[in-house]
Design a protein around this motif. Structure first.
Motif, PDB file in Angstrom:
ATOM      1  N   PRO A  93     -43.533  -1.218  21.036  1.00 12.40           N
ATOM      2  CA  PRO A  93     -42.501  -1.295  20.004  1.00 12.40           C
ATOM      3  C   PRO A  93     -41.175  -1.876  20.514  1.00 12.40           C
ATOM      4  N   ALA A  94     -40.788  -1.529  21.742  1.00  9.86           N
ATOM      5  CA  ALA A  94     -39.539  -2.048  22.303  1.00  9.86           C
ATOM      6  C   ALA A  94     -39.599  -3.565  22.455  1.00  9.86           C
ATOM      7  N   LEU A  95     -40.730  -4.071  22.877  1.00  6.51           N
ATOM      8  CA  LEU A  95     -40.881  -5.522  23.038  1.00  6.51           C
ATOM      9  C   LEU A  95     -40.868  -6.223  21.683  1.00  6.51           C
ATOM     10  N   ILE A  96     -41.430  -5.587  20.673  1.00 12.83           N
ATOM     11  CA  ILE A  96     -41.367  -6.170  19.323  1.00 12.83           C
ATOM     12  C   ILE A  96     -39.919  -6.151  18.830  1.00 12.83           C
ATOM     13  N   GLN A  97     -39.178  -5.098  19.123  1.00 13.49           N
ATOM     14  CA  GLN A  97     -37.756  -5.072  18.749  1.00 13.49           C
ATOM     15  C   GLN A  97     -37.014  -6.247  19.391  1.00 13.49           C
ATOM     16  N   GLN A  98     -37.333  -6.553  20.639  1.00  7.29           N
ATOM     17  CA  GLN A  98     -36.698  -7.689  21.314  1.00  7.29           C
ATOM     18  C   GLN A  98     -37.021  -8.998  20.591  1.00  7.29           C
ATOM     19  N   LYS A  99     -38.274  -9.135  20.128  1.00 12.52           N
ATOM     20  CA  LYS A  99     -38.667 -10.341  19.391  1.00 12.52           C
ATOM     21  C   LYS A  99     -37.974 -10.394  18.023  1.00 12.52           C
ATOM     22  N   ASN A 109     -35.062  -9.098  17.334  1.00 13.37           N
ATOM     23  CA  ASN A 109     -33.670  -9.455  17.609  1.00 13.37           C
ATOM     24  C   ASN A 109     -33.525 -10.944  17.912  1.00 13.37           C
ATOM     25  N   ALA A 110     -34.443 -11.483  18.714  1.00 14.21           N
ATOM     26  CA  ALA A 110     -34.391 -12.904  19.068  1.00 14.21           C
ATOM     27  C   ALA A 110     -34.555 -13.788  17.832  1.00 14.21           C
ATOM     28  N   LYS A 122     -35.024  -2.565  12.275  1.00 14.34           N
ATOM     29  CA  LYS A 122     -34.922  -1.617  13.379  1.00 14.34           C
ATOM     30  C   LYS A 122     -36.299  -1.012  13.613  1.00 14.34           C
ATOM     31  N   VAL A 123     -36.759  -1.046  14.843  1.00 17.48           N
ATOM     32  CA  VAL A 123     -38.053  -0.484  15.230  1.00 17.48           C
ATOM     33  C   VAL A 123     -37.898   1.003  15.521  1.00 17.48           C
ATOM     34  N   VAL A 124     -38.836   1.788  15.015  1.00 15.38           N
ATOM     35  CA  VAL A 124     -38.905   3.216  15.310  1.00 15.38           C
ATOM     36  C   VAL A 124     -40.243   3.465  16.006  1.00 15.38           C
ATOM     37  N   PRO A 130     -44.973 -12.281  10.065  1.00 14.68           N
ATOM     38  CA  PRO A 130     -45.009 -12.623   8.644  1.00 14.68           C
ATOM     39  C   PRO A 130     -44.693 -11.441   7.716  1.00 14.68           C
ATOM     40  N   LEU A 131     -44.862 -10.227   8.198  1.00 15.92           N
ATOM     41  CA  LEU A 131     -44.544  -9.042   7.401  1.00 15.92           C
ATOM     42  C   LEU A 131     -43.038  -8.833   7.263  1.00 15.92           C
ATOM     43  N   LEU A 132     -42.273  -9.516   8.080  1.00 13.61           N
ATOM     44  CA  LEU A 132     -40.836  -9.307   8.122  1.00 13.61           C
ATOM     45  C   LEU A 132     -40.065 -10.305   7.261  1.00 13.61           C
ATOM     46  N   LYS A 133     -40.769 -11.028   6.455  1.00  3.80           N
ATOM     47  CA  LYS A 133     -40.116 -11.949   5.524  1.00  3.80           C
ATOM     48  C   LYS A 133     -39.826 -11.206   4.246  1.00  3.80           C
ATOM     49  N   ASP A 134     -38.647 -11.426   3.699  1.00  6.35           N
ATOM     50  CA  ASP A 134     -38.262 -10.726   2.457  1.00  6.35           C
ATOM     51  C   ASP A 134     -38.887 -11.359   1.237  1.00  6.35           C
TER      52      ASP A 134
END
Length: 186
Positions: free
Chosen positions: A26-32, A34-35, A41-43, A182-186
């Motif tokens: 999850p932390a590495l996905i948060q970095q992606k 952010n980039a 925000k990842v939990v 792709p899930l993070l597109k509004d």
């Protein structure tokens, strides 16, 4: 800010890492995230040793806060404890049902797990099939084998040969990111 809930076992929690808050999946996905300048925000709701039954028992707690994207990674400990694949499938479905009931617009992804092919009998095929079945039934984004490219690679796993190293998680994050993004597109 929207939220991504990573709900899983030790593979989500980052068991054995020196710094799970920076090196876990999850932390590495948060970095992606952010980039890519995405407002999520990842939990990390990973619990080492958790089974699908344990996950089902604790999901309500995590649904008390908003969830926009739900990443489910459970099931490996079920097989280690001899839980029949049909029970694992039932529990996975019940978790997904609770998430969808509470947040009907949630976007979902399932991290599949596989057993080594050298295990005899129908168990390997039955276990592998439950993840695809749950993903297809619920129209979830799907990673067939969460540990692809890392499982069985000594240099990418801790001495227990089960849990990835920080380097192993980087490979997993790179493999899974194209499914999650792709899930993070509004």
């Amino acid at each position: 800010m929207k939220s991504i809930l990573f709900f899983g076992d030790s593979l989500t929690a980052g068991y054995g890492l020196r710094n799970a808050t920076e090196e876990s999946f999850p932390a590495l996905i948060q970095q992606k995230v952010n980039a890519a300048q995405l407002k999520y925000k990842v939990v990390n709701a990973g619990v080492s040793g958790d089974t699908t039954t344990g996950g089902l028992n604790r999901i309500d707690y995590w649904l008390s806060q908003p969830v926009d994207v739900f990443i489910l990674e459970l099931g490996a400990n079920d097989i280690l404890r001899g839980i029949p694949p049909q029970n694992t499938a039932k529990n996975l479905q019940a978790i997904v049902d609770k998430v969808k009931s509470r947040y009907p617009a949630v976007k979902l992804a399932l991290m599949g797990m596989e057993l080594p092919a050298f295990i005899p009998g129908q168990l390997v095929a039955n276990f592998r099939a439950i993840f695809r079945q749950v993903a297809e039934t619920n129209q979830m984004a799907f990673v067939p084998f969460f540990l692809q490219g890392v499982a069985g690679q000594l240099h990418l796993n801790l001495p227990d040969r089960v849990h990835p190293t920080a380097g192993g998680y980087k490979i997993i994050a790179d493999t899974v990111w194209p499914v999650i993004k792709p899930l993070l597109k509004d």
